[in-house]
Scaffold this motif. Structure first.
Motif, PDB file in Angstrom:
ATOM      1  N   VAL A 167      79.872  13.444  -3.266  1.00 58.26           N
ATOM      2  CA  VAL A 167      79.671  14.100  -1.969  1.00 58.26           C
ATOM      3  C   VAL A 167      79.126  15.510  -2.163  1.00 58.26           C
ATOM      4  O   VAL A 167      78.165  15.928  -1.489  1.00 58.26           O
ATOM      5  CB  VAL A 167      80.986  14.128  -1.176  1.00 58.26           C
ATOM      6  CG1 VAL A 167      80.854  15.039   0.049  1.00 58.26           C
ATOM      7  CG2 VAL A 167      81.371  12.731  -0.733  1.00 58.26           C
ATOM      8  N   PHE A 168      79.709  16.272  -3.090  1.00 56.33           N
ATOM      9  CA  PHE A 168      79.259  17.642  -3.333  1.00 56.33           C
ATOM     10  C   PHE A 168      77.789  17.679  -3.763  1.00 56.33           C
ATOM     11  O   PHE A 168      76.982  18.447  -3.231  1.00 56.33           O
ATOM     12  CB  PHE A 168      80.125  18.301  -4.411  1.00 56.33           C
ATOM     13  CG  PHE A 168      81.479  18.731  -3.930  1.00 56.33           C
ATOM     14  CD1 PHE A 168      81.713  18.983  -2.598  1.00 56.33           C
ATOM     15  CD2 PHE A 168      82.530  18.868  -4.832  1.00 56.33           C
ATOM     16  CE1 PHE A 168      82.965  19.383  -2.148  1.00 56.33           C
ATOM     17  CE2 PHE A 168      83.794  19.274  -4.398  1.00 56.33           C
ATOM     18  CZ  PHE A 168      84.009  19.523  -3.049  1.00 56.33           C
ATOM     19  N   ILE A 169      77.444  16.841  -4.738  1.00 54.01           N
ATOM     20  CA  ILE A 169      76.079  16.861  -5.285  1.00 54.01           C
ATOM     21  C   ILE A 169      75.077  16.383  -4.249  1.00 54.01           C
ATOM     22  O   ILE A 169      74.000  16.973  -4.067  1.00 54.01           O
ATOM     23  CB  ILE A 169      76.015  16.008  -6.563  1.00 54.01           C
ATOM     24  CG1 ILE A 169      76.812  16.689  -7.676  1.00 54.01           C
ATOM     25  CG2 ILE A 169      74.565  15.808  -7.014  1.00 54.01           C
ATOM     26  CD1 ILE A 169      77.001  15.834  -8.914  1.00 54.01           C
ATOM     27  N   ALA A 178      70.847  17.277  -0.059  1.00 49.38           N
ATOM     28  CA  ALA A 178      70.421  17.212   1.339  1.00 49.38           C
ATOM     29  C   ALA A 178      70.019  18.587   1.847  1.00 49.38           C
ATOM     30  O   ALA A 178      69.032  18.737   2.585  1.00 49.38           O
ATOM     31  CB  ALA A 178      71.541  16.634   2.197  1.00 49.38           C
ATOM     32  N   LEU A 179      70.761  19.627   1.459  1.00 45.31           N
ATOM     33  CA  LEU A 179      70.410  20.991   1.869  1.00 45.31           C
ATOM     34  C   LEU A 179      69.036  21.384   1.339  1.00 45.31           C
ATOM     35  O   LEU A 179      68.237  22.002   2.046  1.00 45.31           O
ATOM     36  CB  LEU A 179      71.462  21.978   1.354  1.00 45.31           C
ATOM     37  CG  LEU A 179      72.837  21.963   2.029  1.00 45.31           C
ATOM     38  CD1 LEU A 179      73.769  22.931   1.330  1.00 45.31           C
ATOM     39  CD2 LEU A 179      72.718  22.307   3.505  1.00 45.31           C
ATOM     40  N   LEU A 234      78.697  25.447  -0.213  1.00 45.74           N
ATOM     41  CA  LEU A 234      78.185  24.107  -0.507  1.00 45.74           C
ATOM     42  C   LEU A 234      77.301  24.118  -1.750  1.00 45.74           C
ATOM     43  O   LEU A 234      77.341  23.184  -2.559  1.00 45.74           O
ATOM     44  CB  LEU A 234      77.414  23.563   0.696  1.00 45.74           C
ATOM     45  CG  LEU A 234      78.243  23.248   1.950  1.00 45.74           C
ATOM     46  CD1 LEU A 234      77.338  22.841   3.101  1.00 45.74           C
ATOM     47  CD2 LEU A 234      79.263  22.148   1.659  1.00 45.74           C
ATOM     48  N   GLU A 235      76.513  25.174  -1.917  1.00 39.16           N
ATOM     49  CA  GLU A 235      75.666  25.266  -3.107  1.00 39.16           C
ATOM     50  C   GLU A 235      76.503  25.463  -4.360  1.00 39.16           C
ATOM     51  O   GLU A 235      76.173  24.933  -5.428  1.00 39.16           O
ATOM     52  CB  GLU A 235      74.672  26.416  -2.946  1.00 39.16           C
ATOM     53  CG  GLU A 235      73.558  26.124  -1.941  1.00 39.16           C
ATOM     54  CD  GLU A 235      72.569  27.267  -1.870  1.00 39.16           C
ATOM     55  OE1 GLU A 235      72.933  28.405  -2.230  1.00 39.16           O
ATOM     56  OE2 GLU A 235      71.431  27.022  -1.428  1.00 39.16           O
ATOM     57  N   PHE A 236      77.596  26.221  -4.230  1.00 38.00           N
ATOM     58  CA  PHE A 236      78.474  26.431  -5.384  1.00 38.00           C
ATOM     59  C   PHE A 236      79.094  25.117  -5.838  1.00 38.00           C
ATOM     60  O   PHE A 236      79.020  24.749  -7.014  1.00 38.00           O
ATOM     61  CB  PHE A 236      79.571  27.440  -5.011  1.00 38.00           C
ATOM     62  CG  PHE A 236      80.632  27.596  -6.068  1.00 38.00           C
ATOM     63  CD1 PHE A 236      80.394  28.345  -7.204  1.00 38.00           C
ATOM     64  CD2 PHE A 236      81.873  26.981  -5.927  1.00 38.00           C
ATOM     65  CE1 PHE A 236      81.365  28.487  -8.188  1.00 38.00           C
ATOM     66  CE2 PHE A 236      82.846  27.114  -6.897  1.00 38.00           C
ATOM     67  CZ  PHE A 236      82.598  27.864  -8.034  1.00 38.00           C
ATOM     68  N   LYS A 253      76.028  20.667 -10.319  1.00 37.67           N
ATOM     69  CA  LYS A 253      76.523  19.464 -10.994  1.00 37.67           C
ATOM     70  C   LYS A 253      77.705  19.750 -11.918  1.00 37.67           C
ATOM     71  O   LYS A 253      78.609  18.925 -12.043  1.00 37.67           O
ATOM     72  CB  LYS A 253      75.394  18.790 -11.775  1.00 37.67           C
ATOM     73  CG  LYS A 253      74.723  19.668 -12.820  1.00 37.67           C
ATOM     74  CD  LYS A 253      73.511  18.961 -13.429  1.00 37.67           C
ATOM     75  CE  LYS A 253      72.784  19.864 -14.408  1.00 37.67           C
ATOM     76  NZ  LYS A 253      71.583  19.199 -14.981  1.00 37.67           N
ATOM     77  N   TYR A 254      77.716  20.919 -12.547  1.00 38.21           N
ATOM     78  CA  TYR A 254      78.823  21.246 -13.435  1.00 38.21           C
ATOM     79  C   TYR A 254      80.113  21.480 -12.645  1.00 38.21           C
ATOM     80  O   TYR A 254      81.190  20.995 -13.026  1.00 38.21           O
ATOM     81  CB  TYR A 254      78.483  22.491 -14.258  1.00 38.21           C
ATOM     82  CG  TYR A 254      77.244  22.338 -15.104  1.00 38.21           C
ATOM     83  CD1 TYR A 254      77.283  21.613 -16.295  1.00 38.21           C
ATOM     84  CD2 TYR A 254      76.037  22.902 -14.717  1.00 38.21           C
ATOM     85  CE1 TYR A 254      76.142  21.457 -17.080  1.00 38.21           C
ATOM     86  CE2 TYR A 254      74.892  22.756 -15.492  1.00 38.21           C
ATOM     87  CZ  TYR A 254      74.957  22.030 -16.661  1.00 38.21           C
ATOM     88  OH  TYR A 254      73.828  21.869 -17.424  1.00 38.21           O
ATOM     89  N   ILE A 255      79.999  22.204 -11.540  1.00 41.50           N
ATOM     90  CA  ILE A 255      81.170  22.474 -10.707  1.00 41.50           C
ATOM     91  C   ILE A 255      81.660  21.178 -10.049  1.00 41.50           C
ATOM     92  O   ILE A 255      82.868  20.921  -9.960  1.00 41.50           O
ATOM     93  CB  ILE A 255      80.850  23.529  -9.639  1.00 41.50           C
ATOM     94  CG1 ILE A 255      80.374  24.832 -10.291  1.00 41.50           C
ATOM     95  CG2 ILE A 255      82.067  23.785  -8.749  1.00 41.50           C
ATOM     96  CD1 ILE A 255      81.401  25.480 -11.191  1.00 41.50           C
TER      97      ILE A 255
END
Length: 487
Positions: free
Chosen positions: A269-271, A276-277, A300-302, A306-308
Motif C-alpha cells: 500500500v505504501f509503495i 500513484a502520487l 506518504l512520500e516518506f 521502498k526501504y521505509i
C-alpha cells in the motif's frame, strides 16, 4: 575479424563470462557467489581500458569520470560494483527475509491459506492453493512457500482423497511466478534497481502478468492431474498420521486474518500510494497547496520509499510474532538471526551477480546488442527471454538467471531509447527464468523430496508446466508492449 578484435568483442567476452559462471556452478560445483565473482573477474580482465572509457562516455559520463573509471584497478572496479548492489538491495532483502520468517512462525501464512480455502470451498481448493502460494510468494522465499504449503496440500488430499498432483503443481506455479515477477522477491528487486524500473510499476506489472501465467500453469496442472494422477505417499519425514494431526489445529491458535495480511499489505500500500502520487502531478503539486496537504504528501512520500515501506512491513511482522509467541527479547533475537542467515546468502549471490553484470556492462555489451537489434527493437523482448532461459536451463537458479540477464541488458533499458517501457524487458527476463527446471535446480529436488514425487514424475509435470507459463508470459508481454508501450 582478426584475433585481437574477436577477443575484445563484447559478445565473445559475454560468452566467456557465462561459460565461467555456468561451468563453475555445474562443473566445479562452486557456490553461485564464487562462480559469479570469478566470472566478473574474467570479464574485467578481458575488457580493455579504452572500451571501458568509451562505454562510460556513451552512457553520459563526463570525460574525466570516464578516464577515472578506466584507470581503476580490476579489484577496485569489482569492489565498487559489489558495494553498489549491496547498497541498493541489502536492506530490502533482509527485510523480506524477516517478514517471511515471522509470517511462518506466527501462523500468519497458514491463516491466509486457510482463509482462502474457506472462501473458495473444498471443490475449488486448488485455486486457493494457487492464489495463496502466489500471494505469499511475494514477500516469502520460494523454498519457504513450499515448506509451508505442501504439507497443507497433503492434508487436503487426505481430506478429499484425490487431486494431490494438482495441489502440488498449483503451489509450484504460484510460488515460482511470484518469485520471478513481483518485488520484494530478490530477482525482481534486482531488475528494479538494475533496469531503473519504478518498483510500484514492477509490482503492478508483475502481479498482472503473474495472474496470466499462473492461469496457464493451472490449466496445464489440471491436464497433468487427469493424465497421470499421483497418490499421496507415506514417508519418514512426513508420516500420514502426523499430517492428519496437524490438519486438526484450531483456528483460535492462529492470528486474525487482518493481522496476518498486515506485513504483506502494508509495504504494498505504501509503495503503490507513492507511485500513484508520482503518476498524478496535479494531486502531488496543486495550484494552491495547504499546509496539511503538504504534510500529508511528505508523510506518504516518506513511507512510500521502498526501504521505509519494507522496514514497516518487517516491524509489523515482528510485532505479530511477538503477539502470537509472547516471546522474550532473546527469543525475538533468535528469530531475526535465523531470518538474516537465510537472507544473507541471497544478498551475497545478488551482489556478486550485480558485480558480474557491471563488468559485462563495462565491456560494451549493451552497445553491441543495440547495433544488432537497431532495425527491430521488438526483438529485444524475445532476446531477453532467451538469454534468461539459456542461463536458467544451464545452471538451475532462476534468481541467477534474472541477475545475469539483467546485467547483460540493463544498458539497453536505460540508454537504448526503447519504443516501449523497460518494464517489458524486465518481465520478459522474469518469464524466461522459469525455463527449464531439471536436475541441476535445487527447487526441483526440493519439490521432489517434499512432495514424494519421483524424478521421472517431476520431469513430466514440473518442467512442462514452467515452460507453458513462461511462453504464455512472453506472448502476453509482446502483445502488451505493442498495444500499450507505457511511454
Amino acid at each position: 575479424m582478426s584475433l585481437s578484435s574477436l577477443v575484445t568483442d563484447p559478445l565473445f567476452i559475454m560468452a566467456i563470462g557465462i561459460i565461467v559462471v555456468v561451468g563453475g556452478i555445474i562443473g566445479l560445483k562452486l557456490h553461485p557467489f564464487l562462480a559469479l565473482l570469478l566470472g566478473a573477474l574474467v570479464v574485467a580482465i578481458m575488457t580493455p581500458a579504452a572500451v571501458i572509457e568509451r562505454d562510460a562516455l556513451a552512457k553520459g559520463a563526463t570525460a574525466a569520470a570516464a578516464r577515472q573509471l578506466a584507470g581503476r584497478s580490476i579489484g577496485e572496479r569489482i569492489a565498487h560494483e559489489f558495494g553498489n548492489t549491496c547498497g541498493k538491495l541489502g536492506i530490502l532483502i533482509a527485510m523480506a527475509a524477516i517478514i517471511g520468517k515471522c509470517m511462518l512462525e506466527s501462523g500468519a501464512a497458514e491463516k491466509i491459506v486457510r482463509s482462502l480455502l474457506k472462501l473458495t470451498g473444498i471443490d475449488k481448493a486448488p485455486i486457493a492453493f494457487l492464489a495463496g502460494s502466489f500471494f505469499i510468494g511475494i514477500p516469502v522465499f520460494f523454498d519457504t512457500v513450499l515448506f509451508l504449503m505442501i504439507p497443507l496440500a497433503k492434508a487436503m488430499t487426505m481430506r478429499i482423497g484425490k487431486n494431490y498432483l494438482l495441489f502440488v503443481l498449483a503451489i509450484m506455479a504460484g510460488a515460482s511466478m511470484a518469485n520471478s515477477l513481483v518485488p520484494p522477491a530478490p530477482g525482481p528487486l534486482f531488475l528494479v534497481s538494475e533496469m531503473h524500473i519504478p518498483i510500484g510499476m514492477m509490482m503492478v506489472g508483475g502481479f498482472l502478468l503473474g495472474l496470466v501465467t499462473i492461469s496457464a500453469g493451472y490449466l496445464f496442472a489440471r491436464y497433468a492431474n487427469r493424465k497421470m494422477p499421483i497418490p499421496l505417499r507415506d514417508s519418514l519425514d512426513a508420516r500420514l498420521e502426523d499430517i492428519k494431526s496437524a490438519s486438526l489445529k484450531e483456528d483460535t491458535q492462529l492470528p486474525p486474518l487482518w493481522l496476518s495480511l498486515l506485513p504483506v499489505v502494508l509495504p504494498l500500500v505504501f509503495i503503490c500510494t507513492k507511485t500513484a502520487l508520482t503518476s498524478f502531478p496535479s494531486f502531488h503539486a496543486p495550484d494552491n497547496p495547504s499546509f496539511l496537504h503538504g504534510q500529508l504528501i511528505q508523510l506518504l512520500e516518506f513511507f512510500g520509499d521502498k526501504y521505509i515501506a519494507l522496514a514497516a512491513g518487517g516491524l509489523a511482522a515482528l510485532l505479530l510474532l511477538a503477539r502470537q509467541k509472547k516471546t522474550s527479547k532473546e527469543g525475538m533475537t533468535a528469530f531475526v538471526q535465523t531470518a538474516l542467515m537465510s537472507g544473507g546468502a541471497i544478498i551475497l549471490i545478488t551482489a556478486a551477480g550485480g558485480t558480474f553484470g557491471g563488468m559485462l556492462q563495462q565491456s560494451g555489451i549493451s552497445t553491441r546488442i543495440a547495433d544488432l537489434t537497431k532495425h527491430y527493437q521488438m526483438a529485444l523482448i524475445p532476446l531477453a527471454f532467451l538469454i534468461a532461459t539459456v542461463v536458467r536451463t544451464a545452471q538451475g537458479s532462476a534468481t541467477v538467471a534474472v541477475i545475469t540477464s539483467a546485467g547483460i541488458l540493463s544498458g539497453m533499458a536505460t540508454h537504448g531509447h526503447l519504443a516501449y517501457h523497460p518494464l517489458y524487458l524486465g518481465l520478459a527476463i522474469g518469464c524466461g527464468s522459469k525455463l527449464v527446471p531439471w536436475m541441476n535446480d535445487a527447487g526441483f529436488w526440493l519439490v521432489c523430496k517434499l512432495s514424494n514425487l519421483t524424478e521421472r514424475e517431476a520431469l513430466k509435470t514440473i518442467a512442462p508446466m514452467q515452460t507453458v507459463m513462461g511462453i504464455a508470459g512472453l506472448i502476453t508481454i509482446l502483445i502488451a508492449a505493442r498495444l500499450l508501450p507505457l511511454l
